[in-house]
Design an enzyme around this catalytic site. Sequence first.
Site, PDB file in Angstrom:
ATOM      1  CD1 TRP A 117       1.334  -8.431   5.888  1.00 38.77           C
ATOM      2  CD2 TRP A 117       2.995  -9.653   5.455  1.00 38.77           C
ATOM      3  NE1 TRP A 117       1.808  -8.454   4.557  1.00 38.77           N
ATOM      4  CE2 TRP A 117       2.903  -9.255   4.218  1.00 38.77           C
ATOM      5  CE3 TRP A 117       4.121 -10.707   5.613  1.00 38.77           C
ATOM      6  CZ2 TRP A 117       3.553  -9.506   2.860  1.00 38.77           C
ATOM      7  CZ3 TRP A 117       4.676 -11.136   4.328  1.00 38.77           C
ATOM      8  CH2 TRP A 117       4.477 -10.544   2.991  1.00 38.77           C
TER       9      TRP A 117
ATOM     10  CD  GLU B 176      -2.184  -5.452  17.269  1.00 38.80           C
ATOM     11  OE1 GLU B 176      -1.212  -5.897  16.719  1.00 38.80           O
ATOM     12  OE2 GLU B 176      -3.598  -5.291  17.113  1.00 38.80           O
TER      13      GLU B 176
ATOM     14  CD  GLU C 185      -2.825   1.318  12.747  1.00 33.60           C
ATOM     15  OE1 GLU C 185      -3.050   0.677  11.735  1.00 33.60           O
ATOM     16  OE2 GLU C 185      -2.202   0.849  13.733  1.00 33.60           O
TER      17      GLU C 185
ATOM     18  N   GLY D 247      -3.983  -4.010   8.315  1.00 35.10           N
ATOM     19  CA  GLY D 247      -3.852  -5.365   9.071  1.00 35.10           C
ATOM     20  C   GLY D 247      -4.437  -6.558   8.331  1.00 35.10           C
ATOM     21  N   GLY D 248      -5.457  -6.913   8.888  1.00 33.65           N
ATOM     22  CA  GLY D 248      -6.259  -8.319   8.433  1.00 33.65           C
ATOM     23  C   GLY D 248      -6.335  -8.261   6.865  1.00 33.65           C
TER      24      GLY D 248
HETATM   25  P1  PGA Z   1      -6.697  -3.862  10.921  1.00 28.20           P
HETATM   26  O1  PGA Z   1      -5.170  -3.584  11.571  1.00 28.20           O
HETATM   27  O2  PGA Z   1      -6.866  -3.544   9.602  1.00 28.20           O
HETATM   28  O3  PGA Z   1      -6.708  -5.468  11.177  1.00 28.20           O
HETATM   29  O4  PGA Z   1      -7.685  -3.393  11.832  1.00 28.20           O
HETATM   30  C1  PGA Z   1      -4.552  -2.531  11.605  1.00 28.20           C
HETATM   31  C2  PGA Z   1      -3.317  -2.524  12.135  1.00 28.20           C
HETATM   32  O5  PGA Z   1      -3.188  -2.975  13.273  1.00 28.20           O
HETATM   33  O6  PGA Z   1      -2.353  -1.925  11.607  1.00 28.20           O
END
Ligand code: PGA
Length: 255
Positions: free
Chosen positions: A11, A98, A168, A235-236
């Site tokens: 999230w 990130e 990722e 993620g999104g």
């Molecule tokens: P995303 O993010 O599905 O929005 O591309 C994936 C993540 O950062 O784990």
Amino acid sequence: MTRRPFIAGNWKLHMGPDRARQHAESLRVRLLGEERVDLAVFPTDLSIGVVTAVLHDTAIHVGVQHIAQEPEGAWTGQTSARHARLAGCHRALIGHSEVRQYLGVTDEGIHQRARQCLSSGMLPVICLGESLAQREAGHVEHTLLRQLELALGSLEPDEVATCTVAYEPVWAIGTGKSATPAQVQEVHGMLRTWLRAHYPGFVADQTRILYGGSVKPNNASEILAQPDVDGALVGGASLDVDAFTRIVEAASAAA
Ligand code: PGA
């Protein structure tokens, strides 16, 4: 898929306590009957309390997005793995791109966090990924195997087998530009071959490798159908109950 599929929702810095509680309540209703897929959600630290309160008697694990490399002490602003476990978390994301990028966490720091996570009684989801520049320079294999080797470091084989690896690609995160199923399988196959070469056979057989990076309901089935893809880190699309549920259904169908 030979391993039990695992779908996790990251999230990120979305949904404070009120919103997170509503979201968890909806997931609880929608996913209560799901028996073929392991599930986890990773709320913000400040929403972990309300989310564990809603989900504690379900099979949906709650996890923490980032932990400190030390269990306790003079580390202002950090989150302790031990405290996350006491707050009801069962898993931790380790080395999300990130975190690597914005918090400057090194490969050595990632290994220490994997250790912290395991010694606190939580299961790590270790994130790896190459940048677009590294892909274009032909350095995908070198980059990812180095990240994997350093993250696992001196962990014992039975510890590695309890880890989940999440591939990722940085260029696919939050961009709407997913890696193709063939690209994903190529990388996952390479990671599993490396695990097979470096640990007893059960490790490569048991360690789950998730794909993350713009996984959506419309591309999940094709990605999850790849033999070395054991699930997804979303993620999104995990912020939308319908979308996340459809991805879980795709994993259930592929199981
Ligand atoms: P995303 O993010 O599905 O929005 O591309 C994936 C993540 O950062 O784990």
